[in-house]
Design a protein around this motif. Sequence first.
Motif, PDB file in Angstrom:
ATOM      1  N   GLN A  29      10.093  -7.149   7.711  1.00  0.00           N
ATOM      2  CA  GLN A  29       9.167  -8.470   8.220  1.00  0.00           C
ATOM      3  C   GLN A  29       8.961  -7.711   9.579  1.00  0.00           C
ATOM      4  O   GLN A  29       9.793  -7.538  10.272  1.00  0.00           O
ATOM      5  N   VAL A  50       3.677  -9.445   9.224  1.00  0.00           N
ATOM      6  CA  VAL A  50       3.506  -8.553   8.042  1.00  0.00           C
ATOM      7  C   VAL A  50       4.749  -8.648   7.380  1.00  0.00           C
ATOM      8  O   VAL A  50       5.807  -8.363   7.918  1.00  0.00           O
ATOM      9  N   TYR A  52       6.522  -7.124   3.677  1.00  0.00           N
ATOM     10  CA  TYR A  52       6.535  -6.169   2.783  1.00  0.00           C
ATOM     11  C   TYR A  52       7.682  -6.148   1.916  1.00  0.00           C
ATOM     12  O   TYR A  52       8.887  -5.861   2.677  1.00  0.00           O
ATOM     13  N   VAL A  59       3.221  -7.954  -0.889  1.00  0.00           N
ATOM     14  CA  VAL A  59       2.908  -7.663   0.746  1.00  0.00           C
ATOM     15  C   VAL A  59       2.201  -9.001   1.289  1.00  0.00           C
ATOM     16  O   VAL A  59       0.929  -9.370   0.631  1.00  0.00           O
ATOM     17  N   SER A  61       0.008 -10.366   5.003  1.00  0.00           N
ATOM     18  CA  SER A  61      -0.609 -10.210   6.052  1.00  0.00           C
ATOM     19  C   SER A  61      -0.942 -11.690   6.556  1.00  0.00           C
ATOM     20  O   SER A  61      -2.047 -11.991   6.027  1.00  0.00           O
ATOM     21  N   PHE A 208      -1.678  -2.421   6.805  1.00  0.00           N
ATOM     22  CA  PHE A 208      -1.159  -3.501   7.885  1.00  0.00           C
ATOM     23  C   PHE A 208      -2.273  -4.326   8.226  1.00  0.00           C
ATOM     24  O   PHE A 208      -2.035  -5.658   8.284  1.00  0.00           O
ATOM     25  N   GLY A 210      -4.459  -5.521   6.340  1.00  0.00           N
ATOM     26  CA  GLY A 210      -4.727  -6.608   5.266  1.00  0.00           C
ATOM     27  C   GLY A 210      -6.146  -6.742   4.762  1.00  0.00           C
ATOM     28  O   GLY A 210      -6.837  -7.704   4.460  1.00  0.00           O
TER      29      GLY A 210
END
Length: 217
Positions: A29, A50, A52, A59, A61, A208, A210
């Motif tokens: 994170q 973010v 992951y 995932v 965002s 990243f 999103g």
Amino acid sequence: MIAYLLLVGVSLSVVPGAVSSCCMPHQFQTYMDVMTSGSPKEKRFKQMMVSYDAKSLKVASIYLTQPEGNEVNIIQDFATGKSYNWNRDFCRVYQSGPFYNICIPAKAKLVQKTFMGVSPNIINLDTYMMSQNNYTLFYRVGLHCTHVEIGGFSSKIPQPDGQLLFLFYNTTLRIKDPSVFIPPKMCFKNVTKIGRKLCFQPNHINNFLGDPNPCFP
């Protein structure tokens, strides 16, 4: 300005030509400051968290500040094949595309080794660079390929649209709050279902950000 930018970094060497094999950990994170330019008169600033998780194939965002445009938050659940995109007014459900690990592109070259901090708290950094579509992209990473900075710029004058800078901070190599992968209740009623697949590209800049429709017209 976030803390790590205040630390002193000293260049150790320049080593062009090394091929990247740098991938993010399977769980993390991170918080991000995202700065992009849309036009010569327009600058954009966003703050995001973010999350992951390659183990559960998810995932998220999440925008920490909702600017005037009311930014879209994203949860991509590749295990169930669904992507949830929502803001305060709507929720849309897409089919998710294939899952990719977040790695620096293979054609990016290791060009610099630096460090920052004060002994004994020294952090070694590697900088990779590559060219793509008239832009130069750089990726600065620390231990375990955790990202510190990503930037993209053009050598053209005046600068074209699309300049960007990502600054990463408070990164943890675990998921502290699994609830970030749970869509809001509004996403399970009165939603717009869209059958076209979300194109989750192995381009981790888009990942990243999103972007809910990176492959749509």
